[in-house]
Design a protein around this motif. Structure first.
Motif, short mmCIF file in Angstrom:
data_model
loop_
_atom_site.label_atom_id
_atom_site.label_comp_id
_atom_site.label_asym_id
_atom_site.label_seq_id
_atom_site.Cartn_x
_atom_site.Cartn_y
_atom_site.Cartn_z
N VAL A 1 0.83 -1.11 0.04
CA VAL A 1 -0.08 -0.10 -0.11
C VAL A 1 0.72 1.17 0.08
CG1 VAL A 1 -0.25 0.10 2.47
CG2 VAL A 1 -1.93 0.96 1.14
N LEU A 2 0.47 2.37 -0.68
CA LEU A 2 0.99 3.67 -0.59
C LEU A 2 0.27 4.54 0.15
CD1 LEU A 2 2.13 3.77 -4.38
CD2 LEU A 2 3.67 3.31 -2.42
N ASN A 3 0.85 5.95 0.74
CA ASN A 3 0.15 6.60 1.16
C ASN A 3 0.25 8.03 0.37
OD1 ASN A 3 -1.06 8.35 3.02
ND2 ASN A 3 0.32 7.99 4.88
N LYS A 4 -0.74 8.16 -0.50
CA LYS A 4 -0.58 9.25 -1.54
C LYS A 4 -0.96 10.35 -0.60
CE LYS A 4 -1.46 6.41 -5.54
NZ LYS A 4 -2.54 5.95 -6.61
N LYS A 5 -1.78 10.62 0.18
CA LYS A 5 -2.32 11.41 1.01
C LYS A 5 -1.19 12.39 1.57
CE LYS A 5 -5.67 13.46 4.35
NZ LYS A 5 -6.62 13.13 5.48
N ALA A 6 -0.03 11.26 2.31
CA ALA A 6 1.08 11.99 2.84
C ALA A 6 1.99 13.06 1.87
CB ALA A 6 2.06 11.11 3.35
N ARG A 7 2.10 12.38 0.66
CA ARG A 7 2.64 13.15 -0.57
C ARG A 7 2.06 14.50 -0.86
NH1 ARG A 7 3.74 8.03 -2.75
NH2 ARG A 7 5.81 7.47 -2.14
N PHE A 8 0.66 14.57 -0.60
CA PHE A 8 -0.20 15.70 -0.96
C PHE A 8 0.07 16.63 0.06
CE2 PHE A 8 -4.27 17.96 -1.22
CZ PHE A 8 -3.91 18.66 -2.28
N ASP A 9 -0.25 16.22 1.45
CA ASP A 9 -0.61 16.98 2.45
C ASP A 9 0.81 17.52 3.18
OD1 ASP A 9 -3.16 16.92 2.39
OD2 ASP A 9 -3.10 15.28 3.85
N VAL B 1 -5.35 -3.14 4.38
CA VAL B 1 -4.36 -2.27 5.29
C VAL B 1 -4.84 -0.95 4.68
CG1 VAL B 1 -2.41 -2.52 3.79
CG2 VAL B 1 -2.28 -1.95 6.17
N ASN B 2 -4.85 -0.09 5.68
CA ASN B 2 -5.06 1.36 5.47
C ASN B 2 -3.98 2.17 6.08
OD1 ASN B 2 -5.88 3.82 4.91
ND2 ASN B 2 -7.77 3.51 5.70
N ILE B 3 -3.26 3.09 5.62
CA ILE B 3 -2.50 3.83 6.22
C ILE B 3 -2.40 5.29 6.10
CG2 ILE B 3 -0.51 1.93 6.26
CD1 ILE B 3 1.01 3.25 4.04
N GLU C 1 11.14 16.48 17.65
CA GLU C 1 10.93 17.30 18.81
C GLU C 1 11.41 18.49 18.54
OE1 GLU C 1 12.78 15.02 21.86
OE2 GLU C 1 11.27 13.58 22.07
N GLN C 2 12.39 18.95 18.02
CA GLN C 2 13.20 20.09 17.85
C GLN C 2 13.03 20.86 16.51
OE1 GLN C 2 17.20 19.27 18.40
NE2 GLN C 2 16.95 18.43 20.42
N LYS C 3 12.74 20.27 15.52
CA LYS C 3 12.55 21.09 14.30
C LYS C 3 11.06 21.10 13.91
CE LYS C 3 17.11 19.63 12.90
NZ LYS C 3 17.84 18.79 12.13
N ASP C 4 10.14 20.39 14.47
CA ASP C 4 8.80 20.57 14.20
C ASP C 4 8.53 19.40 12.88
OD1 ASP C 4 7.62 21.91 16.05
OD2 ASP C 4 7.04 23.52 14.99
N TYR C 5 9.01 18.54 12.85
CA TYR C 5 8.72 17.46 11.89
C TYR C 5 7.64 16.78 12.23
CZ TYR C 5 12.40 18.87 8.73
OH TYR C 5 13.16 19.60 7.67
N THR C 6 7.06 15.93 11.52
CA THR C 6 6.07 14.81 11.54
C THR C 6 6.52 13.58 10.89
OG1 THR C 6 4.24 16.38 11.68
CG2 THR C 6 3.87 14.10 11.49
N CYS C 7 6.51 12.47 11.77
CA CYS C 7 7.04 11.15 10.84
C CYS C 7 5.97 10.39 10.52
CB CYS C 7 7.85 10.65 12.05
SG CYS C 7 8.80 9.38 11.54
N VAL C 8 6.00 10.32 9.17
CA VAL C 8 4.56 9.74 8.58
C VAL C 8 5.09 8.46 7.70
CG1 VAL C 8 3.38 11.86 8.45
CG2 VAL C 8 4.81 11.10 6.54
N CYS D 1 8.27 -1.13 6.11
CA CYS D 1 7.58 0.12 6.11
C CYS D 1 8.43 1.36 5.80
CB CYS D 1 6.95 0.24 7.42
SG CYS D 1 5.88 1.79 7.81
N GLU D 2 8.14 2.11 4.76
CA GLU D 2 9.07 3.47 4.44
C GLU D 2 8.45 4.56 5.30
OE1 GLU D 2 10.55 5.14 0.47
OE2 GLU D 2 8.53 5.62 0.71
N ILE D 3 9.34 5.13 6.15
CA ILE D 3 8.79 6.41 6.96
C ILE D 3 9.49 7.42 6.64
CG2 ILE D 3 8.03 4.94 8.99
CD1 ILE D 3 10.50 5.62 10.33
N ALA D 4 9.18 8.73 6.49
CA ALA D 4 9.81 9.82 6.25
C ALA D 4 9.29 11.01 7.04
CB ALA D 4 9.05 10.26 4.91
N LEU D 5 10.32 11.85 7.24
CA LEU D 5 10.01 13.26 7.87
C LEU D 5 9.27 14.15 7.14
CD1 LEU D 5 13.46 13.72 9.76
CD2 LEU D 5 11.41 12.97 10.94
N ALA D 6 8.41 14.53 7.62
CA ALA D 6 7.40 15.49 6.79
C ALA D 6 7.17 16.73 7.60
CB ALA D 6 6.23 14.80 6.50
#
Length: 159
Positions: free
Chosen positions: A15-23, A49-51, A105-112, A125-130
């Motif tokens: 599964v891919l999380n296309k919404k993460a690339r958009f948001d 699965v839904n991510i 915590e320090q740079k205001d990123y989100t890990c998605v 699972c591929e996770i990215a800082l966003a």
């Protein structure tokens, strides 16, 4: 000056999380293993699965996957007490966890989570800082995507 391309997930994509690339504007990407139960692996093989709203939470020096919905199969749901939305532990190196936790915590990123895929017999699972995009950034992304599609159509007509 060309942009550095991110590595694509190897193996069969679940599964891919296309919404993460958009948001979000994605920066650093990491590959992580996931601790799963047997019924979850069977459901992943079926693609249940839904991510979309999934993110990573850090607690006690460990990374946890939250809000990943793995729907149980009917044949398995009679044997186990099932929690489709339970937190799942991610398997990362300590240095990677520290880097990710500091950025969050320090740079205001989100890990998605951007993708789930098979690597051999293992689920990765591929996770990215966003960083969150503003509304005008999202519109700009759509305009760029439309222009790239139009360019492809024009080049196909010429050849």
């Amino acid at each position: 000056m060309s942009k550095k391309k991110a590595k694509k997930p190897t193996g069969t994509t679940i599964v891919l999380n296309k919404k993460a690339r958009f948001d979000y504007e994605l920066s650093d990407r990491y590959e992580a293993g996931i601790v799963l139960m047997g019924w979850e692996v069977k459901s992943l093989r079926e693609g249940k699965v839904n991510i979309v709203d999934t993110h990573v939470h850090f607690k006690n020096g460990e990374a946890w996957l939250l809000n990943a919905l793995i729907t149980p199969l009917n044949t398995v749901s009679t044997h186990f007490v099932i929690e489709p939305n339970r937190p799942r532990k991610l398997l990362l190196h300590d240095k990677e966890i520290v880097k990710l936790q500091q950025a969050v915590e320090q740079k205001d990123y989100t890990c998605v989570v951007t993708a789930m895929y098979w690597k051999g017999h293992l689920v990765k699972c591929e996770i990215a800082l966003a960083k969150g995009k503003k509304m005008h950034d999202k519109r700009e992304t759509e305009k760029q995507r439309d222009w790239n599609r139009e360019k492809q159509r024009l080049f196909q007509k010429q050849t």
